[in-house]
Each structure stands twice: as C-alpha cells, then as structure tokens.
Scaffold this active site. Structure first.
Site, short mmCIF file in Angstrom:
data_model
loop_
_atom_site.label_atom_id
_atom_site.label_comp_id
_atom_site.label_asym_id
_atom_site.label_seq_id
_atom_site.Cartn_x
_atom_site.Cartn_y
_atom_site.Cartn_z
N HIS A 273 0.91 -1.23 0.05
CA HIS A 273 0.05 0.01 0.05
C HIS A 273 0.73 1.30 0.04
CE1 HIS A 273 -3.80 -2.02 0.86
NE2 HIS A 273 -3.03 -2.92 1.24
N ASP A 338 -0.10 -5.82 5.85
CA ASP A 338 -1.36 -6.31 4.97
C ASP A 338 -1.07 -6.49 3.89
OD1 ASP A 338 -2.07 -3.82 5.10
OD2 ASP A 338 -4.03 -4.50 4.49
N GLU A 339 -1.64 -7.58 2.98
CA GLU A 339 -1.90 -7.51 1.41
C GLU A 339 -0.52 -7.09 0.83
OE1 GLU A 339 -6.43 -6.51 0.91
OE2 GLU A 339 -5.25 -4.84 1.25
N ILE A 340 0.52 -7.98 0.97
CA ILE A 340 1.95 -7.77 0.28
C ILE A 340 1.82 -8.69 -1.10
CG2 ILE A 340 4.34 -7.66 0.40
CD1 ILE A 340 3.96 -7.59 3.34
#
Length: 559
Positions: A273, A338-340
């Site tokens: 992000h 998160d969400e790598i």
C-alpha cells in the site's frame, strides 16, 4: 426492581414492544422492567416508580473537584440538553409521551472523581456508578469513567414536547465495559476527510462509549500527513495541497479526542500500500505497471510495495516513524503489514537476485518481508519505542518463530473472518494480545462470511455487527488467554466515502459493534432494534448526519 441481563441472544424475561412518541434522548417504555433507550446497555440497573421533571435551564451539574476535562464536559452536556430538543415517532408500538409526577423535580447532578490524574491508556478503569433522583450522584474512579456516566445520564433525560422527564426514579446504575479496546478505523488516504468530519466522528464514538480512533493516515492513493523532515512526501503525495493534515492539525485532533476519552492510534501501513510514497521518492517503491494495468475499474496501486532491498527505503521509513511516534502521544503505533503482493515483486528479477545474494530462499518472498519487518521493528525500538500493532499477515508469516521475532505485547489485528477462531486461538495461546476487525467492515455488504447475511437494505448489516461475537470458539480457553482478546474495531475504508457520506455510512451501524464491545448483555436483534432506532434519533437531534434504520419521524424542536 433490579434489571440485569445475561449475555445471551435471548432475553430471560418478556420484553415489551415499544415506542413511538418520544423525545430527545431516549425512549418511552411500558413497564418499570424495560430499559429506556440506553445505548450501550449498562451492566446493571435498578428502577423505581417515580417520574421527575427536569428543567434544563436551571438544572445544576457540578463536580466536587477541579478538572478541565470534566468542566468542559459539563458545559458540553448542558448544551446538549438545551439544543437537542425534539420528538421521535415510529409507526409501531405507540406509547404515550412521558409525564412527570405532580411533585418532585430533578435538581442537580454531582460528579465525584476519586483520582483526577489517571492517564488515558489501554486498560484504564472506565467503571462508573450513577444514582438518579432529585439530587443525583455520579461516582467514578477517574474522569474517563465520569464521561461515560455523563453520557448515560443524558440518555435518561426524555423530552416530551414541553419538559424533560426522567422516568422510574430512583435509578441506580453500575456500569463497566466488557472489552478494553473499543474502536473505529478511519481511512483518510482514499478520500480526504475534513477536520470537522473527523471531530464529529470522535463525538459519536464517545457517545457510544468507544475509546479508540484508529487513524489510517496514508495509503497507496495519497500521503496527506505532514512529515517535516520529508516534506515532499506530503507535497507530492497528497491529493491536493488543501487535502493535507499539518502536525498542528493532528495535535488538534488528538486533544479533541483526549477531552472526550478517545485515544488516537496512528497507522503507517507498509511495506504494501505504498504507491503514494513514490511520488516523492520513486526509487523506494516497485511500480509494477503490468499488475496495475490489469485492473478493469481502477488501477491496482494498492499492490505497489516499498522496495525492501533499497537502503534508502529504510532511511525514509525511519524518518516517518520517528516523527509519527513523537507526534502521537498514545503508547501504540499500527504498522500495517497486510496484502503484500508477490505478483508485483515478480516484475523485478533483481529482487530475487538480491535475495539470493543475501542468502535468502527465493521460492517466495517471505524471507524478504521478514527482513523488512525485523528492520522496521528495530526502527520503532530506536525511534519512539512504541508498542506495535500489525495486521494478521505478519503474525501468520512469523508464526513458526514468532517468539523470536515479535516483541511481547505486540498486538495482532485480525481482519479476515474466515478461520478467525483458529487464528485467535493461535495468537493468544502464544501470549500475544489481539484486536478484531473482522465482521465489522463498514464498507462491506456482507461483513461476515455467511452469504445468507446479504440484506436488501444495506444498513441492516448492523444486525450482523450486533451478532459478531469475537470470543466465539474460544470459550474453552483459560480466562487469562481469553482476556488477551482486548476488543475490536469497526473499519470504514474510504474508497466510497468522503465528507458527504462518512457519518451516515458509519452510523448507527458502528453503535451496534459498540454495544457488543461494551455490554455484558445482549438482546435479540428485533428488541435491540428499537433502542438503536432511538439512539439514532438521539444522535440526529444532537446535530449529526446519521442514517435512519426504518421509516420514522425524528424532528428537532426550537426551545
């Protein structure tokens, strides 16, 4: 009559159907056993059988000791009484407007605080005791409990079109929260939110006895936060020069929240992000163009991570963490994680070459992320020494050697509903505290994993929030481990909300989670609905743009 309620989905006694005409802050109810429109439900209430008139122009609220926070709160609640007059009518369950007895008036509320110096920190005692009659008394261990008691007292005051009435006095309330951490995530990167909107949300949090604003400050879309040592992050990364937060404005929000018993916890989400960081420092991100362009609706820049192989990345991250840790007074900092996206990193062969040269297994990118997170943990320890919070992926990545990697006291933020109980069990049995956001995502039509929860009226997701028991599946664990579930948060991700929609999208749905987190009691949803409708009208009469739940009539009156 003493009214206490067990924490089950079923009421243990018949509950009357209520309400139609009413009032400012509460509901009219049919019997002395019924709780008024209190939200969230208190732990224990004892009712009498007398109705007292309250003249808001002459009613006295005073404290027995000096406190700037309490003094300001007294003024605030006197203004609420003076300016929030109104009526509420629902189609069903009409009940006459409350009338005071011929004799007896509520004259005063005395506030007694035992310790004015207790800081606003995780775990502070928020208990209060409220005795309501002609001369009422509110007793609390500290100002934070007293603020909750003031809110409860205000909700007992019912406007009947002519005067306030407090029904069924004398009233005795003993109240304390079920969970320590009762919060809401606010995202100011996808859409900028004005200070006035953030403040209004803080007011609503305090009125629901919630105590944490989790501020998701930056994300892929924008970097609105002022970092004095790295001014280009904001200058080049914000949507616009006016869509920013100066450090002075940040301090203003922190103080505003503090005065209402709400802690502000910042989040700087890395290494994923991170696209917005690249506007100022293109060399520290991996701009994976193929993955970004694959999207059909809008570019998937959320997949863009920091370049975890570049030493400059860590210098920039260090400067950001150092300033944020100094600026925010709370003991915690949320570090994301998160969400790598491995798909993004795959576009850059040099990353695996670097990993191989540094002795890392290159079958996936877990060793590289571990490398980054270990350096980030060291940065935090040397630049502010905050207690850390991570999204659940970091715990799951380190699970086999978590004790050697994450410092004790690190909080794991669980946000995925599927497999939640098993993950929570793993977290707490290894001694780590956790907070839960799963099941409370305000941006989702189906906040849990059950497809049958889809509602024709999307605001009815409040029912799913209300039934989201975060201790489900953990009852066999020792109490000491269950207590490591500190509480939870609703999450208003801002892809589709801005100043115009933030409050009505978030409220009163967040209030449903607030009762789950505060109350040691729960009602059946169709019973709780009527209280929530009353609370929603109460908030509207206080000047907040919050959504209705069903057809009703909620109208402000001029004093």
């Amino acid at each position: 009559v003493t009214a206490t309620w067990p924490r089950t989905s079923e009421h243990t006694r018949p509950f009357p159907m209520y309400w139609a005409f009413g009032l400012l802050f509460s509901l009219t109810y049919a019997t002395t056993l019924s709780p008024p429109g209190l939200w969230p439900l208190p732990s224990s209430v004892t009712w009498g059988d007398s109705n007292l008139a309250l003249d808001y122009k002459n009613f006295d609220i005073y404290a027995d000791s000096s406190s700037a926070i309490l003094s300001a709160a007294v003024v605030r609640y006197k203004n609420i009484l003076a300016k929030s007059l109104g009526i509420h009518k629902q189609i069903i369950y009409p009940v006459p407007a409350p009338t005071p007895d011929a004799v007896g008036k509520a004259l005063s509320l005395k506030i007694v605080v035992r310790d004015l110096q207790q800081p606003l920190v995780l775990g502070v005692n928020e208990t209060y005791y409220l005795e309501v009659g002609q001369a009422s008394t509110l007793v609390a261990d500290n100002v934070w409990g007293a603020l909750h008691g003031l809110e409860t007292f205000s909700q007992l005051c019912q406007w009947n079109g002519t005067t306030y009435v407090i029904q069924n006095t004398p009233i005795s309330i003993q109240d304390s929260p079920r969970f320590q951490w009762r919060g809401m995530l606010v995202d100011t990167a996808r859409h900028y939110l004005s200070l006035s909107t953030i403040k209004a949300n803080i007011d609503l949090l305090s009125m629901a006895k919630m105590n944490v604003l989790h501020w998701h400050l930056v994300d892929a879309e924008s970097f609105p936060l002022e970092i004095k040592s790295r001014p280009d992050l904001q200058a080049k990364g914000a949507w616009d020069p006016v869509a920013t937060y100066s450090q002075v404005e940040i301090q203003e929000i922190i103080e505003y929240a503090f005065n209402r018993g709400v802690r502000v916890v910042p989040e700087i989400d890395t290494p994923g992000h991170s696209y917005s960081w690249g506007h100022a420092y293109p060399e520290i991100i991996l701009p994976c163009s193929k993955l970004i362009q694959r999207a059909t609706d809008f570019p998937q820049i959320n997949s863009v991570p920091l370049d975890m192989t570049n030493p400059t990345t860590y210098t920039v991250v260090r400067d950001v963490i150092k300033e944020v840790s100094s600026l925010f007074v709370d003991q915690f900092i949320h570090l994301g994680g998160d969400e790598i996206s491995s798909g993004c990193v795959n576009e850059f062969p040099r990353i695996k070459q670097w990993m191989a040269a540094n002795g890392m297994n290159t079958t996936d990118y877990t060793p590289l992320v571990k490398y980054y997170e270990q350096k980030l943990i060291d940065i935090v320890a040397k630049n502010g020494n905050k207690q850390m919070i991570f999204w659940q992926e970091i715990f799951q990545m380190f699970e086999d050697d978590v004790q050697d990697t994450l410092p004790q006291g690190t909080i794991i933020n669980v946000w995925i509903r599927e497999g939640r109980a098993a993950l929570l069990r793993s977290i707490v049995t290894q001694g780590y505290p956790t907070i839960v956001s799963s099941g409370w995502y305000l941006d989702q039509q189906i906040p849990n994993i059950d497809p049958s929860q889809t509602h024709y009226l999307w605001l009815d997701t409040w029912r799913d929030f209300y039934s989201n028991d975060i201790l489900e599946g953990l009852s066999d664990l020792p109490i000491s481990q269950q207590k490591l579930v500190l509480g939870g948060e609703t999450a208003q991700w801002a892809e589709q909300v801005d100043d115009g929609s933030m409050l009505p999208r978030s409220w009163p749905r967040t209030a449903a989670a607030a009762e789950m987190l505060w109350s040691s009691t729960l009602e059946k949803e169709n019973v709780a609905f009527h209280r929530l409708a009353v609370h929603r009208c109460r908030l509207y009469l206080r000047g907040f743009s919050v959504s209705p739940l069903r057809p009703d009539y909620c109208s402000r009156q001029v004093a």
